[in-house]
Design a protein around this motif. Structure first.
Motif, PDB file in Angstrom:
ATOM      1  N   PHE A 174      -6.203  -1.735   6.691  1.00 48.70           N
ATOM      2  CA  PHE A 174      -5.196  -2.069   7.702  1.00 48.70           C
ATOM      3  C   PHE A 174      -4.072  -1.031   7.698  1.00 48.70           C
ATOM      4  N   ALA A 175      -3.680  -0.608   6.490  1.00 49.29           N
ATOM      5  CA  ALA A 175      -2.522   0.275   6.342  1.00 49.29           C
ATOM      6  C   ALA A 175      -2.724   1.645   6.977  1.00 49.29           C
ATOM      7  N   ILE A 176      -3.982   2.088   7.092  1.00 50.20           N
ATOM      8  CA  ILE A 176      -4.235   3.399   7.714  1.00 50.20           C
ATOM      9  C   ILE A 176      -4.657   3.254   9.176  1.00 50.20           C
ATOM     10  N   THR A 200      -2.896   8.270   1.898  1.00 44.39           N
ATOM     11  CA  THR A 200      -3.307   9.675   2.017  1.00 44.39           C
ATOM     12  C   THR A 200      -4.691   9.892   1.426  1.00 44.39           C
ATOM     13  N   LEU A 201      -4.931   9.310   0.255  1.00 47.32           N
ATOM     14  CA  LEU A 201      -6.224   9.455  -0.404  1.00 47.32           C
ATOM     15  C   LEU A 201      -7.341   8.817   0.415  1.00 47.32           C
ATOM     16  N   LEU A 202      -7.101   7.614   0.947  1.00 45.17           N
ATOM     17  CA  LEU A 202      -8.128   6.916   1.721  1.00 45.17           C
ATOM     18  C   LEU A 202      -8.428   7.660   3.022  1.00 45.17           C
ATOM     19  N   LYS A 203      -7.393   8.158   3.678  1.00 44.99           N
ATOM     20  CA  LYS A 203      -7.609   8.940   4.903  1.00 44.99           C
ATOM     21  C   LYS A 203      -8.450  10.177   4.620  1.00 44.99           C
ATOM     22  N   LYS A 204      -8.182  10.812   3.501  1.00 49.08           N
ATOM     23  CA  LYS A 204      -8.950  12.005   3.141  1.00 49.08           C
ATOM     24  C   LYS A 204     -10.416  11.651   2.911  1.00 49.08           C
ATOM     25  N   LEU A 245     -12.088   9.262   4.242  1.00 47.40           N
ATOM     26  CA  LEU A 245     -12.736   8.846   5.491  1.00 47.40           C
ATOM     27  C   LEU A 245     -12.629   9.901   6.595  1.00 47.40           C
ATOM     28  N   ASN A 246     -12.027  11.029   6.257  1.00 49.02           N
ATOM     29  CA  ASN A 246     -11.876  12.125   7.226  1.00 49.02           C
ATOM     30  C   ASN A 246     -11.048  11.692   8.440  1.00 49.02           C
ATOM     31  N   ILE A 247      -9.973  10.972   8.149  1.00 52.07           N
ATOM     32  CA  ILE A 247      -9.038  10.539   9.194  1.00 52.07           C
ATOM     33  C   ILE A 247      -7.759  11.364   9.065  1.00 52.07           C
ATOM     34  N   GLU A 248      -7.331  11.950  10.166  1.00 59.53           N
ATOM     35  CA  GLU A 248      -6.116  12.760  10.167  1.00 59.53           C
ATOM     36  C   GLU A 248      -4.938  11.944  10.708  1.00 59.53           C
ATOM     37  N   ASP A 249      -3.738  12.405  10.399  1.00 58.65           N
ATOM     38  CA  ASP A 249      -2.537  11.689  10.834  1.00 58.65           C
ATOM     39  C   ASP A 249      -2.463  11.567  12.356  1.00 58.65           C
ATOM     40  N   ALA A 250      -3.009  12.531  13.071  1.00 57.35           N
ATOM     41  CA  ALA A 250      -2.950  12.517  14.537  1.00 57.35           C
ATOM     42  C   ALA A 250      -3.924  11.521  15.158  1.00 57.35           C
ATOM     43  N   HIS A 251      -4.888  11.046  14.387  1.00 52.68           N
ATOM     44  CA  HIS A 251      -5.887  10.120  14.926  1.00 52.68           C
ATOM     45  C   HIS A 251      -5.286   8.730  15.146  1.00 52.68           C
ATOM     46  N   VAL A 292       0.862  -1.195   0.000  1.00 53.97           N
ATOM     47  CA  VAL A 292       0.000   0.000   0.000  1.00 53.97           C
ATOM     48  C   VAL A 292       0.893   1.238   0.000  1.00 53.97           C
ATOM     49  N   THR A 293       0.757   2.079  -1.018  1.00 57.32           N
ATOM     50  CA  THR A 293       1.621   3.250  -1.150  1.00 57.32           C
ATOM     51  C   THR A 293       1.176   4.379  -0.226  1.00 57.32           C
ATOM     52  N   GLU A 294       2.070   5.312   0.003  1.00 57.09           N
ATOM     53  CA  GLU A 294       1.744   6.493   0.805  1.00 57.09           C
ATOM     54  C   GLU A 294       0.634   7.296   0.152  1.00 57.09           C
ATOM     55  N   ALA A 295       0.647   7.347  -1.162  1.00 56.12           N
ATOM     56  CA  ALA A 295      -0.400   8.084  -1.882  1.00 56.12           C
ATOM     57  C   ALA A 295      -1.767   7.438  -1.670  1.00 56.12           C
ATOM     58  N   GLN A 296      -1.819   6.109  -1.703  1.00 53.55           N
ATOM     59  CA  GLN A 296      -3.077   5.399  -1.453  1.00 53.55           C
ATOM     60  C   GLN A 296      -3.589   5.680  -0.045  1.00 53.55           C
TER      61      GLN A 296
END
Length: 367
Positions: free
Chosen positions: A256-258, A167-171, A173-179, A161-165
């Motif tokens: 899983f990756a996020i 980042t896009l999935l987090k966006k 689902l409205n998930i931030e890096d701090a969550h 799973v790439t970093e780009a994938q």
């Protein structure tokens, strides 16, 4: 197996069966099998399977799941198939009571009586079957270290799973890096501990401030027919903005990756693939103290084991994972290596292949 045998896959009809035909390049045959207690339909399934086996005359019939087990093993015995193998990947009767329990136990015993070998996919199931006298010990064997199929750790890998994938999935689902993200993967039903999980998460969620927020990611279909969730649970899933339910996903690796931790408080399992998948993806797990889960997870090494149906202890484990960074990092560091060393798919496949060859050789020798 198709490199060594002619393989025919038999299952209920549907797109999944066609996908198996395409992916595995094997012949498939559809025979309708209900997941519920349906005596008339079950007799039709039995007759259709018997006719198929009389026509094909296989050396081995290997069944999985309770319904396919009783239908397939009875039909194979009636058809005189020499090697009748059944894998036990969980026992629904563990959560049944009264008349339903008695019926399920009778069916299980009949399945094992019709089989020549029974393969519990965990040591816990092996012990449970013996303890309740469902069959004789000589019929039982755990293949490898357990599981029905092992896990392909090259496929279930953080590198897939790439970093780009992410980042896009987090966006999306409205998930931030701090969550801090707890993930559950599986059917959203009572037996999977979803009522307790939602209750535990909601409790710790209310105690948090906005800077230390958690998310609960639910990946799987909501099945309200056989084992519905409590109305309060459904309302909380719908109304709590920190609970994200994404339904069934064919590829669970990005989820899983996020995520940070798998929360899997199931009531009963055989040998749960999802716990192995999460570990291979580098996630520690919080699991209930049941067959399979308490074999894959070793307390304080690659996860935490909590009592079954105990939302309070589950919540405490979730809080510790989130708040104790050193503890979490230790478990996370061990997660993937502990799966790679014990449950790599090729090891399980080779063990099963050896079992097939051994059985056929023994049969040929007797003849």
């Amino acid at each position: 197996m198709s490199e060594y045998f002619e393989v025919i896959g038999v299952s209920s009809p549907g797109k999944e069966l066609e996908e198996v035909k395409s992916d595995e390049e094997i012949e498939v045959i559809a025979i309708d099998m209900s997941r519920q207690m349906t005596p008339v339909k079950d007799m039709k399934s039995l007759w259709s399977t018997y006719r198929l086996l009389k026509k094909e005359k296989p050396q081995i019939v290997h069944t999985h799941t309770p319904k396919a087990g009783i239908v397939g093993m009875l039909a194979a015995r009636m058809a005189g198939i020499p090697h009748r193998l059944h894998t036990v990947a969980g026992l629904p009767l563990m959560e049944a009571t009264g008349t339903k329990r008695k019926i399920l136990e009778f069916v299980e015993k009949l399945t094992y009586a019709s089989a020549t070998k029974v393969y519990p996919n965990s040591q816990g199931l092996f012990d449970y079957i013996l303890e309740h006298n469902y069959t004789d010990k000589y019929k039982l064997k755990v293949i490898g270290n357990g599981s029905s199929n092992g896990i392909d750790t090259s496929y279930f890998s953080p590198d897939q799973v790439t970093e780009a994938q992410k980042t896009l999935l987090k966006k999306e689902l409205n998930i931030e890096d701090a969550h801090f993200v707890f993930v559950f993967v599986g059917r959203l039903v009572g037996d999977k501990g979803i009522n307790e999980l939602v209750k535990a998460f909601s409790y710790i969620n209310k105690k948090e401030n906005s800077q230390s927020q958690s998310k609960l990611l639910l990946v799987g279909p909501l099945e309200q027919e056989l084992d519905p969730l409590h109305p309060d649970t459904l309302r909380e899933i719908e109304n709590n903005p920190d609970i994200i339910s994404v339904g069934f996903q064919k590829d669970v690796r990005p989820y899983f990756a996020i995520s940070d931790v798998l929360a899997f408080p199931s009531y009963r399992e055989g040998f749960p693939n999802v716990v192995m998948q999460a570990g291979a993806m580098g996630l520690p797990s919080i699991v209930s103290d049941i067959n399979g889960c308490n074999e894959i997870i070793i307390e304080d090494q690659n996860g935490v084991i909590v009592p079954v149906k105990n939302s309070e202890k589950l919540g405490e484990a979730m809080e510790k994972m989130k708040s104790d960074t050193d503890y979490y990092q230790k478990l996370k560091m061990n997660a993937r290596p502990m799966i790679e060393s014990r449950y790599e798919q090729s090891v399980i496949w080779n063990a099963l292949l050896s079992e097939y060859k051994k059985l056929i050789k023994e049969r040929d020798y007797r003849v």
